[in-house]
Design an enzyme around this catalytic site. Structure first.
Site, PDB file in Angstrom:
ATOM      1  CG  ASP A 268      -0.140  -0.236   2.521  1.00 39.53           C
ATOM      2  OD1 ASP A 268       1.069  -0.003   2.527  1.00 39.53           O
ATOM      3  OD2 ASP A 268      -0.762  -0.650   3.531  1.00 39.53           O
TER       4      ASP A 268
ATOM      5  CG  HIS B 190       7.135   3.878   9.656  1.00 36.84           C
ATOM      6  ND1 HIS B 190       6.884   2.656  10.215  1.00 36.84           N
ATOM      7  CD2 HIS B 190       6.466   3.900   8.478  1.00 36.84           C
ATOM      8  CE1 HIS B 190       6.109   1.953   9.416  1.00 36.84           C
ATOM      9  NE2 HIS B 190       5.823   2.686   8.352  1.00 36.84           N
TER      10      HIS B 190
ATOM     11  CG  HIS C 158      11.397   5.377   9.187  1.00 35.52           C
ATOM     12  ND1 HIS C 158      11.614   6.418   8.313  1.00 35.52           N
ATOM     13  CD2 HIS C 158      10.742   4.424   8.485  1.00 35.52           C
ATOM     14  CE1 HIS C 158      11.103   6.104   7.134  1.00 35.52           C
ATOM     15  NE2 HIS C 158      10.561   4.889   7.216  1.00 35.52           N
TER      16      HIS C 158
HETATM   17  C1  UD1 Z   1       6.866   4.685   3.384  1.00 34.33           C
HETATM   18  C2  UD1 Z   1       5.437   4.326   2.995  1.00 34.33           C
HETATM   19  C3  UD1 Z   1       4.737   3.622   4.145  1.00 34.33           C
HETATM   20  C4  UD1 Z   1       5.556   2.442   4.628  1.00 34.33           C
HETATM   21  C5  UD1 Z   1       6.963   2.887   4.959  1.00 34.33           C
HETATM   22  C6  UD1 Z   1       7.816   1.704   5.302  1.00 34.33           C
HETATM   23  C7  UD1 Z   1       4.286   5.851   1.444  1.00 34.33           C
HETATM   24  C8  UD1 Z   1       3.541   7.126   1.323  1.00 34.33           C
HETATM   25  N1  UD1 Z   1       4.693   5.546   2.691  1.00 34.33           N
HETATM   26  O1  UD1 Z   1       6.785   5.637   4.443  1.00 34.33           O
HETATM   27  O2  UD1 Z   1       3.476   3.150   3.710  1.00 34.33           O
HETATM   28  O3  UD1 Z   1       4.942   1.896   5.778  1.00 34.33           O
HETATM   29  O4  UD1 Z   1       7.536   3.529   3.811  1.00 34.33           O
HETATM   30  O5  UD1 Z   1       8.973   2.092   5.991  1.00 34.33           O
HETATM   31  O6  UD1 Z   1       4.506   5.167   0.487  1.00 34.33           O
HETATM   32  N2  UD1 Z   1      14.299   8.106   4.105  1.00 34.33           N
HETATM   33  C9  UD1 Z   1      15.678   7.986   4.022  1.00 34.33           C
HETATM   34  N3  UD1 Z   1      16.206   6.772   3.655  1.00 34.33           N
HETATM   35  C10 UD1 Z   1      15.450   5.689   3.380  1.00 34.33           C
HETATM   36  C11 UD1 Z   1      14.060   5.825   3.465  1.00 34.33           C
HETATM   37  C12 UD1 Z   1      13.493   7.027   3.818  1.00 34.33           C
HETATM   38  O7  UD1 Z   1      16.404   8.922   4.272  1.00 34.33           O
HETATM   39  O8  UD1 Z   1      15.987   4.624   3.074  1.00 34.33           O
HETATM   40  C13 UD1 Z   1      13.703   9.418   4.501  1.00 34.33           C
HETATM   41  C14 UD1 Z   1      13.763  10.445   3.352  1.00 34.33           C
HETATM   42  O9  UD1 Z   1      13.964  11.715   3.901  1.00 34.33           O
HETATM   43  C15 UD1 Z   1      12.364  10.319   2.752  1.00 34.33           C
HETATM   44  C16 UD1 Z   1      11.539  10.109   4.011  1.00 34.33           C
HETATM   45  O10 UD1 Z   1      12.335   9.242   4.831  1.00 34.33           O
HETATM   46  O11 UD1 Z   1      11.985  11.461   2.025  1.00 34.33           O
HETATM   47  C17 UD1 Z   1      10.165   9.561   3.809  1.00 34.33           C
HETATM   48  O12 UD1 Z   1      10.158   8.422   2.971  1.00 34.33           O
HETATM   49  P1  UD1 Z   1       8.754   7.951   2.292  1.00 34.33           P
HETATM   50  O13 UD1 Z   1       8.994   6.701   1.512  1.00 34.33           O
HETATM   51  O14 UD1 Z   1       8.116   9.085   1.602  1.00 34.33           O
HETATM   52  O15 UD1 Z   1       7.832   7.660   3.534  1.00 34.33           O
HETATM   53  P2  UD1 Z   1       7.963   6.657   4.737  1.00 34.33           P
HETATM   54  O16 UD1 Z   1       7.543   7.396   5.951  1.00 34.33           O
HETATM   55  O17 UD1 Z   1       9.275   5.977   4.720  1.00 34.33           O
HETATM   56  N1  UDP Z   2      12.341  -4.034   9.811  1.00 29.94           N
HETATM   57  C1  UDP Z   2      13.715  -4.152   9.589  1.00 29.94           C
HETATM   58  N2  UDP Z   2      14.570  -3.326  10.278  1.00 29.94           N
HETATM   59  C2  UDP Z   2      14.128  -2.402  11.182  1.00 29.94           C
HETATM   60  C3  UDP Z   2      12.724  -2.284  11.387  1.00 29.94           C
HETATM   61  C4  UDP Z   2      11.858  -3.112  10.676  1.00 29.94           C
HETATM   62  O1  UDP Z   2      14.151  -4.973   8.790  1.00 29.94           O
HETATM   63  O2  UDP Z   2      14.967  -1.703  11.777  1.00 29.94           O
HETATM   64  C5  UDP Z   2      11.419  -4.892   9.041  1.00 29.94           C
HETATM   65  C6  UDP Z   2      10.354  -5.640   9.826  1.00 29.94           C
HETATM   66  O3  UDP Z   2      10.808  -6.909  10.238  1.00 29.94           O
HETATM   67  C7  UDP Z   2       9.200  -5.752   8.828  1.00 29.94           C
HETATM   68  C8  UDP Z   2       9.373  -4.530   7.948  1.00 29.94           C
HETATM   69  O4  UDP Z   2      10.685  -4.017   8.206  1.00 29.94           O
HETATM   70  O5  UDP Z   2       9.324  -6.894   7.991  1.00 29.94           O
HETATM   71  C9  UDP Z   2       8.342  -3.488   8.290  1.00 29.94           C
HETATM   72  O6  UDP Z   2       8.647  -2.304   7.646  1.00 29.94           O
HETATM   73  P1  UDP Z   2       8.051  -0.923   8.096  1.00 29.94           P
HETATM   74  O7  UDP Z   2       7.685  -0.981   9.531  1.00 29.94           O
HETATM   75  O8  UDP Z   2       9.046   0.101   7.659  1.00 29.94           O
HETATM   76  O9  UDP Z   2       6.773  -0.753   7.164  1.00 29.94           O
HETATM   77  P2  UDP Z   2       5.253  -1.241   7.283  1.00 29.94           P
HETATM   78  O10 UDP Z   2       5.239  -2.705   7.475  1.00 29.94           O
HETATM   79  O11 UDP Z   2       4.632  -0.480   8.409  1.00 29.94           O
HETATM   80  O12 UDP Z   2       4.677  -0.804   5.985  1.00 29.94           O
END
Ligand code: UD1
Ligand code: UDP
Length: 366
Positions: free
Chosen positions: A97, A205, A238
């Site tokens: 999603d 997060h 995160h």
């Molecule tokens: C995204 C997803 C969320 C999912 C989550 C898993 C959307 C809108 N949100 O949220 O559904 O649960 O990922 O973790 O698709 N960033 C880094 N390095 C990384 C990843 C993220 O620096 O490897 C920082 C960046 O500043 C980036 C921000 O996090 O702009 C937000 O990343 P984004 O993918 O937009 O949203 P998440 O909160 O990670």
């Molecule tokens: N996870 C990981 N390292 C971390 C935190 C979470 O590998 O430091 C894994 C966790 O086991 C799960 C997945 O990341 O499989 C969940 O991702 P996240 O919570 O970012 O996203 P969501 O599931 O809420 O979309």
């Protein structure tokens, strides 16, 4: 000529949940399997792909610091359309999603390419929670022609939306395939913990928790540390600045808190195994921890994953400081209550979801 299946991933959970599917598709040799990494996440995703030995064929390098949803969506849609234009896949698969999944589904729709949705049918029924994920999965579900539902409840959600029954397959969640592939090999955490203390593992997060709710969560952790001198907290933070800028200033100096960068999947599974209990707003963690027999208190007010709640092994505690403190304290203080939540049930899968998905695709495309 084998047909091309394009598997798209963009964020950490998609990589974890698609890895078993990609590996199973490659192992059966019936398809030309191509992996598209949108890199909506950069560092976190690269590490997870490496953990499963996956090297993407295409990398869009989309992530920007603190990216906006509209900017992210626009860049993804343009770039994914370009990829579909030259890859010409027979089918595209994506999981979950995120904005990557929603834009992949839309780009396929515009190009009249078949889209298969992995982890289909999860719903809270509230488009504001989780935001924007509920709308992302409604859009992806509306545009998919193959729906791989993890549970009977998810299948029923799709049927209520008039998705034809013969396009839905109940497969279990591929996260359990990924989890078991790691958990069965006694993973190592690689962080020195105080072995005399009980470990509380925390992740957070969600966008709805930015600001006040996240400050309340951190406040609850400080209160719990004050009340229970036999606990230690491990919190892999995160990289989103909206998370880091709250968590580090509030928790960094406490001697029984370990704040780390996001953990690679193998050490994170080890951390779940070592934990006494887990506090999290993550979707994936709600699915994995019950299979490891670890209670999860969910830092949200609703969930699209009701099965573990109904089984009594996950509880919703929201984001209010006193409610979190009371719920965690009860579990820490009452062994009978703890045992009731630490039973080790797996409502989300048996570790064979990926092979069920591959069987469907073979029947459909070969
Ligand atoms: C995204 C997803 C969320 C999912 C989550 C898993 C959307 C809108 N949100 O949220 O559904 O649960 O990922 O973790 O698709 N960033 C880094 N390095 C990384 C990843 C993220 O620096 O490897 C920082 C960046 O500043 C980036 C921000 O996090 O702009 C937000 O990343 P984004 O993918 O937009 O949203 P998440 O909160 O990670
Ligand atoms: N996870 C990981 N390292 C971390 C935190 C979470 O590998 O430091 C894994 C966790 O086991 C799960 C997945 O990341 O499989 C969940 O991702 P996240 O919570 O970012 O996203 P969501 O599931 O809420 O979309």
């Amino acid at each position: 000529m084998p047909q091309t299946i394009l598997c798209a991933v963009g964020t950490r959970p998609e990589a974890i949940k698609m890895a078993p599917v990609i590996l199973a598709l490659k192992a059966c040799h019936d398809f030309d399997v191509r992996v598209l990494n949108t890199a909506q996440h950069r560092g976190m995703l690269d590490k997870i792909l490496a953990c499963f030995g996956l090297v993407p064929d295409i990398d869009l390098d989309i992530m920007r610091p603190n990216q906006s949803l509209a900017g992210l969506t626009a860049r993804l849609l343009t770039e994914i359309d370009r990829v579909l234009g030259h890859e010409k896949p027979a089918l595209v698969l994506a999981q979950g999603d995120t904005t990557t999944v929603m834009t992949v589904a839309m780009a396929c729709f515009y190009r009249r390419i078949e889209f298969g949705h992995v982890e289909a049918g999860l719903r809270t029924g509230d488009i504001d929670n989780p935001f924007p994920e509920e709308m992302n999965r409604v859009v992806a579900g509306r545009l998919a022609s193959l729906h791989f539902a993890p549970t009977e409840g998810a299948r029923q959600n799709l049927l209520r939306e008039r998705v034809p029954d013969d396009t839905i397959w109940m497969t279990g969640n591929t996260v359990i395939d990924a989890l078991l592939s790691v958990a069965d090999h006694k993973p190592s955490l690689g962080i020195d913990l105080d072995e005399t203390k009980r470990l509380v593992l925390v992740t957070a997060h969600r966008r709805e928790n930015f600001g006040e709710p996240l400050r309340n969560i951190c406040g609850a952790l400080l209160e719990l540390l004050a009340r229970h001198d036999d606990i230690q907290i491990l919190f892999p933070v995160h990289p989103n600045p909206n998370v880091r800028d709250v968590v580090f200033p509030m928790l960094d100096r406490h001697p029984r808190v370990i704040l780390t960068e996001p953990l690679d999947y193998v050490p994170f599974v080890a951390a779940m195994q070592r934990a006494t209990l887990i506090l999290s707003d993550s979707g994936g963690v709600q699915e994995e921890a019950p299979a490891l027999g670890k209670p999860v208190l969910v830092l949200r007010h609703e969930t699209e994953r009701p099965e573990a709640i109904e089984a009594g092994v996950v509880r919703l505690v929201g984001t209010q400081t006193d409610v979190i403190v009371e719920a965690v304290s009860r579990l820490l203080n009452d062994p009978a209550e703890y045992r009731a939540m630490a039973r080790g049930v797996s409502p989300y899968g048996d570790g064979r979801a990926a092979s069920r998905i591959v069987d469907v695709l073979k029947e459909r495309l070969c």
